[in-house]
Design an enzyme around this catalytic site. Structure first.
Site, PDB file in Angstrom:
ATOM      1  N   HIS A  35       0.829  -1.215   0.000  1.00 16.28           N
ATOM      2  CA  HIS A  35       0.000   0.000   0.000  1.00 16.28           C
ATOM      3  C   HIS A  35       0.865   1.268   0.000  1.00 16.28           C
ATOM      4  O   HIS A  35       0.395   2.337   0.375  1.00 16.28           O
ATOM      5  CB  HIS A  35      -0.988   0.009   1.171  1.00 16.28           C
ATOM      6  N   ASP A  37       2.556   1.952  -2.953  1.00 12.00           N
ATOM      7  CA  ASP A  37       2.709   2.330  -4.366  1.00 12.00           C
ATOM      8  C   ASP A  37       1.834   3.516  -4.746  1.00 12.00           C
ATOM      9  O   ASP A  37       2.293   4.453  -5.400  1.00 12.00           O
ATOM     10  CB  ASP A  37       2.492   1.141  -5.298  1.00 12.00           C
ATOM     11  N   GLY A 125      -7.170 -14.603  -7.139  1.00 14.63           N
ATOM     12  CA  GLY A 125      -7.684 -14.229  -5.832  1.00 14.63           C
ATOM     13  C   GLY A 125      -6.737 -14.511  -4.685  1.00 14.63           C
ATOM     14  O   GLY A 125      -7.125 -14.419  -3.519  1.00 14.63           O
ATOM     15  N   SER A 129      -1.388 -11.293  -7.912  1.00 13.04           N
ATOM     16  CA  SER A 129      -1.547 -10.433  -9.073  1.00 13.04           C
ATOM     17  C   SER A 129      -1.735 -11.190 -10.378  1.00 13.04           C
ATOM     18  O   SER A 129      -1.059 -10.955 -11.368  1.00 13.04           O
ATOM     19  CB  SER A 129      -0.379  -9.456  -9.197  1.00 13.04           C
ATOM     20  N   SER A 130      -2.701 -12.079 -10.377  1.00 16.85           N
ATOM     21  CA  SER A 130      -3.095 -12.721 -11.632  1.00 16.85           C
ATOM     22  C   SER A 130      -3.586 -11.685 -12.634  1.00 16.85           C
ATOM     23  O   SER A 130      -3.408 -11.855 -13.849  1.00 16.85           O
ATOM     24  CB  SER A 130      -4.189 -13.755 -11.364  1.00 16.85           C
ATOM     25  N   ASP A 175       2.229  -3.894  -9.329  1.00 23.03           N
ATOM     26  CA  ASP A 175       2.047  -5.219  -9.914  1.00 23.03           C
ATOM     27  C   ASP A 175       2.516  -5.274 -11.360  1.00 23.03           C
ATOM     28  O   ASP A 175       3.211  -6.207 -11.775  1.00 23.03           O
ATOM     29  CB  ASP A 175       0.579  -5.633  -9.839  1.00 23.03           C
ATOM     30  N   TYR A 227     -10.043  -1.691   0.231  1.00 17.73           N
ATOM     31  CA  TYR A 227      -8.887  -1.127  -0.469  1.00 17.73           C
ATOM     32  C   TYR A 227      -9.122   0.349  -0.770  1.00 17.73           C
ATOM     33  O   TYR A 227      -8.273   1.204  -0.499  1.00 17.73           O
ATOM     34  CB  TYR A 227      -8.646  -1.917  -1.760  1.00 17.73           C
TER      35      TYR A 227
END
Length: 385
Positions: A35, A37, A125, A129-130, A175, A227
């Protein structure tokens, strides 16, 4: 069969012809720097040895058609109809990248459409970072196939814009930068303000260390809820403190911040400020003392996310505490929080015992069984075929 061969085979089965090429990009583990970035701070991720592949074939019209191994139907959209509101669901990720390329100045008026087929072994999930792996594989494929000429830092911005505007998730650039810039057995030390990136050797293999991932299977959704609330708190803290972003607040400024901010906003700010310092300390420690010395920084990062940023969940805390108790060098949750995965840096001989201890602890608490596996820091996005 290799992953690239499987991707070619999947494309041929879906579309009835051979693809022109296959590109891939890795998921990522954020070693430390959570958190930070979107607060213009510092992050230190590495690429996973789990990847998303995109196989691409030309069309004779100007339609983009996307299919995947994880959806029953393909989605099609004409290039002239691209907009943030034109797509939804999983197709928002690849089609959002096409829209974002145009927003960054790509002239798509003369290009032919393409068929895309996506396969992946990045867990969805899990906080690995898919989504960025998908975005970056597609961005690199289209950039090279259409000859757009963007460099990798720009493609990272393309992926972020797609995720922010089309998917609707207010994420930073961590990511995408990790997925595009990663190298083998190295981390990407990224300044999210300047976007300067430096590849730092991790030397995990040299010191016989493994990164153990505990996927809790507690699902999170970045586009909604906590978020966005955390990001709003950070922006509020910066406004009250009179700075452009929390990057401009240092550890020595925290006593003043405590006087000016309400308790919750202060704790959000304190996490970001101290986490930035932990990233800098981790990079320095790796250089000076090696990876076996970074454990206390990983541990402190988790405490900060649990107590100050309040983004952990009981399953993540259990994974971290159990790993620490059974000999991990250090452990922390990773990713946006509210579920997903924890990571533990573990001496290779201890991996079976730590893994078993975590599985046992989850069973004793009545939690859903996690998936526990090791990952290796691996190369970023590339063309495979």
């Amino acid at each position: 069969m290799t992953d690239a061969a499987l991707a070619l085979d999947a494309f041929a089965q879906w579309y009835g012809r051979r693809a022109a090429g296959v590109w891939s990009a890795p998921g990522r583990v954020n070693l430390i720097g959570e958190h930070t970035d979107y607060n213009d701070g510092f992050v230190f991720p590495f690429g996973l040895d789990r990847r998303t592949q995109v196989a691409l074939g030309d069309r004779d019209d100007r339609v983009i058609r996307v299919a995947s191994a994880f959806a029953p139907e393909a989605v099609s959209l004409h290039l002239d109809e691209l907009s943030p509101d034109a797509v939804s669901g999983w197709a928002a990720y690849p089609l959002g990248v096409v829209w974002a390329l145009r927003e960054f100045g790509a002239d798509l008026s003369q290009v032919r459409g393409v068929d895309l087929h996506l396969t992946s072994d990045v867990p969805v999930g899990a906080g690995l970072s898919s989504s960025a792996a998908l975005e970056c594989a597609v961005a690199l494929a289209l950039n090279e196939h259409w000859g757009l000429g963007f460099d990798r830092p720009t493609l990272a911005k393309v992926g972020r814009l797609a995720e922010n505007r089309v998917v609707g998730a207010p994420t930073g650039i961590l990511d995408q930068s990790a997925s595009l810039l990663a190298e083998t057995d190295a981390g990407v030390f990224l300044d999210c303000r300047s976007l300067d990136a430096e590849v730092i050797p991790l030397r995990f293999a040299e010191e016989d260390l493994e990164v153990l991932v505990v996927d809790t299977h507690v699902e999170h959704a970045h586009a909604t809820g906590g978020y966005a609330a955390r990001r709003a708190s950070c922006e509020q803290g910066a406004r009250v403190l009179g700075v452009e972003s929390l990057r401009d607040v240092h550890v020595d400024d925290l006593p003043r911040a405590a006087e000016l901010l309400d308790d919750e906003t202060f704790r959000r700010v304190r996490h970001v400020v101290t986490e930035n310092q932990r990233v800098l300390d981790t990079v320095r420690t790796l250089r000076e003392r090696g990876p076996s010395a970074i454990g206390t920084l990983l541990d402190a990062s988790h405490v900060s996310m649990r107590d100050d940023f309040e983004i952990s969940v009981p399953e993540l805390d259990l994974a971290v505490e159990t790993s620490q108790r059974h000999g991990a060098v250090g452990a922390r949750m990773t990713g946006g929080g509210f579920g997903g995965s924890a990571i533990a840096l573990v001496a290779k001989p201890l991996v079976p015992a730590v893994s078993e201890a975590v599985l046992t602890a989850f069973a004793e608490r009545g939690f859903r069984a996690p998936t526990v596996f090791t990952v290796s820091p691996s190369q970023g996005a590339r063309r495979d075929v």
